[in-house]
Design a protein around this motif. Structure first.
Motif, mmCIF file in Angstrom:
data_model
loop_
_atom_site.group_PDB
_atom_site.id
_atom_site.type_symbol
_atom_site.label_atom_id
_atom_site.label_comp_id
_atom_site.label_asym_id
_atom_site.label_seq_id
_atom_site.Cartn_x
_atom_site.Cartn_y
_atom_site.Cartn_z
ATOM 1 N N HIS A 264 8.573 -2.544 12.183
ATOM 2 C CA HIS A 264 7.265 -2.203 12.755
ATOM 3 C C HIS A 264 6.597 -1.016 12.047
ATOM 4 O O HIS A 264 5.803 -0.290 12.655
ATOM 5 C CB HIS A 264 7.372 -1.902 14.258
ATOM 6 C CG HIS A 264 7.898 -3.042 15.066
ATOM 7 N ND1 HIS A 264 9.243 -3.205 15.314
ATOM 8 C CD2 HIS A 264 7.272 -4.084 15.652
ATOM 9 C CE1 HIS A 264 9.423 -4.295 16.038
ATOM 10 N NE2 HIS A 264 8.245 -4.857 16.253
ATOM 11 N N ILE A 265 6.912 -0.828 10.788
ATOM 12 C CA ILE A 265 6.306 0.293 10.067
ATOM 13 C C ILE A 265 4.951 -0.126 9.492
ATOM 14 O O ILE A 265 4.702 -1.316 9.265
ATOM 15 C CB ILE A 265 7.223 0.783 8.928
ATOM 16 C CG1 ILE A 265 7.453 -0.349 7.916
ATOM 17 C CG2 ILE A 265 8.533 1.310 9.470
ATOM 18 C CD1 ILE A 265 8.142 0.107 6.666
ATOM 19 N N PRO A 266 4.044 0.833 9.248
ATOM 20 C CA PRO A 266 2.772 0.506 8.594
ATOM 21 C C PRO A 266 3.022 -0.021 7.180
ATOM 22 O O PRO A 266 4.018 0.336 6.540
ATOM 23 C CB PRO A 266 2.032 1.848 8.565
ATOM 24 C CG PRO A 266 2.696 2.685 9.606
ATOM 25 C CD PRO A 266 4.121 2.253 9.637
ATOM 26 N N ALA A 267 2.116 -0.849 6.704
ATOM 27 C CA ALA A 267 2.287 -1.429 5.368
ATOM 28 C C ALA A 267 2.283 -0.350 4.293
ATOM 29 O O ALA A 267 2.952 -0.487 3.268
ATOM 30 C CB ALA A 267 1.189 -2.455 5.098
ATOM 31 N N GLU A 268 1.515 0.712 4.517
ATOM 32 C CA GLU A 268 1.478 1.823 3.565
ATOM 33 C C GLU A 268 1.866 3.097 4.298
ATOM 34 O O GLU A 268 1.109 3.593 5.140
ATOM 35 C CB GLU A 268 0.081 1.965 2.948
ATOM 36 C CG GLU A 268 -0.359 0.760 2.130
ATOM 37 C CD GLU A 268 -1.721 0.971 1.496
ATOM 38 O OE1 GLU A 268 -2.002 2.101 1.047
ATOM 39 O OE2 GLU A 268 -2.506 0.008 1.470
ATOM 40 N N CYS A 269 3.037 3.586 3.992
ATOM 41 C CA CYS A 269 3.511 4.788 4.670
ATOM 42 C C CYS A 269 4.596 5.458 3.833
ATOM 43 O O CYS A 269 5.048 4.917 2.819
ATOM 44 C CB CYS A 269 4.046 4.451 6.066
ATOM 45 S SG CYS A 269 5.548 3.432 6.045
ATOM 46 N N THR A 270 5.001 6.639 4.282
ATOM 47 C CA THR A 270 6.099 7.369 3.646
ATOM 48 C C THR A 270 7.117 7.721 4.728
ATOM 49 O O THR A 270 6.750 8.192 5.807
ATOM 50 C CB THR A 270 5.599 8.652 2.965
ATOM 51 O OG1 THR A 270 4.609 8.306 1.993
ATOM 52 C CG2 THR A 270 6.744 9.375 2.272
#
Length: 333
Positions: A264-270
């Motif tokens: 469930h992480i954002p497509a663009e993240c760190t």
């Protein structure tokens, strides 16, 4: 240059060779597609191989007077541009420029000098809307010469024909199309302010350029991303290194890496991973497709060493919205 197709290398039948005239051209058999590059694919409709008059796209933009347009099949394809015929209330809105040169009709036959009326004054002008005159910042104007159909050496709009073309100084260069009002009456003649568009179907030219840019979606719903980030999980949690479900354990001879999954992480993240004492263990930079909310971690430190058992903290930050999520997971040996 990030992508190129030419006769030495091209996709499928995107390019075809005309051996009779020894040239290459885009295939006009249907829509052509490039290979995928930088996450994009260009779709091109070549249209036509040689210019053709576009009857469907030609017509009145404003007004509905009666006027006949005859494209030159001989010289028109040399000037397959988009034109506007603009009518005014000024009887001398445009005065022809060309005085010399061969004038050919729609079939390519030259008309005699005695049948030409040069520098006629007319109440309309013709704009070439495909080009801007750099000296004026306005559309280029086409020139006109009249064909004296009744041999009276005088311009009669309801009898004579108006040749539209491009001059080279005071010399006529070529005929694009011909206008006549022979089917028109005073009542049906176009009024001031009326505009008629003349258009051609054009192939791509060597100098054609299409510029496009990719921007962020302005309709991005930040609240949805914030809601999804609350669902971020680490699977499995706790992670048991001796679990037989782990591929690295069940297939020890395949040298497979251990995997811990973030969901469930954002497509663009760190993602930053820390020990409970605040020591940075690893950084995961995520650039997934929009629909992919999963990333795996190999349980190795930034130095490539296997992590120790214990409790770990993770911090996820979306590159798009700046939303953050802090969580923890355990590793058991």
């Amino acid at each position: 240059l990030i992508y190129k197709e030419d006769p030495s290398k091209y996709v499928g039948t995107n390019l075809i060779y005309r051996d009779t005239l020894d040239y290459w051209t885009l295939s006009t058999g249907g829509t052509i597609f490039t290979d995928i590059f930088d996450g994009m694919q260009v779709e091109i409709d070549p249209g036509v191989e040689t210019p053709k008059y576009n009857y469907q796209a030609s017509g009145w933009i404003t007004g509905d007077g009666i006027m006949r347009i005859t494209p030159s099949i001989a010289e028109g394809p040399k000037m397959p541009w988009k034109y506007n015929i603009v009518f005014t209330d000024d009887d001398s809105a445009y005065v022809g420029v060309a005085r010399t040169g061969t004038v050919r009709d729609e079939n390519g036959s030259s008309i005699s000098s005695s049948d030409k009326i040069t520098q006629p004054a007319i109440n309309f002008f013709i704009q070439n809307t495909s080009f801007i005159d750099t000296s004026t910042g306005q559309y280029e104007l086409m020139d006109v010469i009249a064909q004296d159909m009744n041999d009276n050496d005088t311009l009669d709009l309801f009898e004579d024909r108006i040749f539209v073309g491009a001059p080279a100084g005071s010399r006529w260069r070529a005929t694009a199309f011909i206008i006549d009002f022979q089917l028109t009456t005073e009542a049906t003649y176009p009024q001031g302010g009326d505009v008629y568009q003349v258009d051609w179907k054009r192939p791509f030219f060597e100098t054609d350029t299409v510029r496009f840019s990719v921007t962020a979606d302005d309709n991005l719903d930040s609240s949805v991303i914030d809601s999804v980030m609350k669902n971020i999980k680490v699977v499995p949690n706790p992670y048991v290194m001796t679990n037989m479900m782990e591929e690295a354990i069940s297939n020890p001879f395949l040298n497979q890496r251990r995997k811990l999954m973030f969901t469930h992480i954002p497509a663009e993240c760190t993602i930053h991973i820390f020990t409970v004492s605040g020591v940075l263990v690893d950084i995961i930079k995520v650039n997934n497709e929009p629909e992919n909310g999963i990333v795996h971690w190999d349980l190795l430190t930034r130095e490539g060493l296997e992590i120790a058992a214990g409790m770990y903290l993770y911090h996820v930050k979306s590159k798009v919205t700046g939303d953050e999520k802090l969580g923890k997971f355990a590793v058991i040996k």
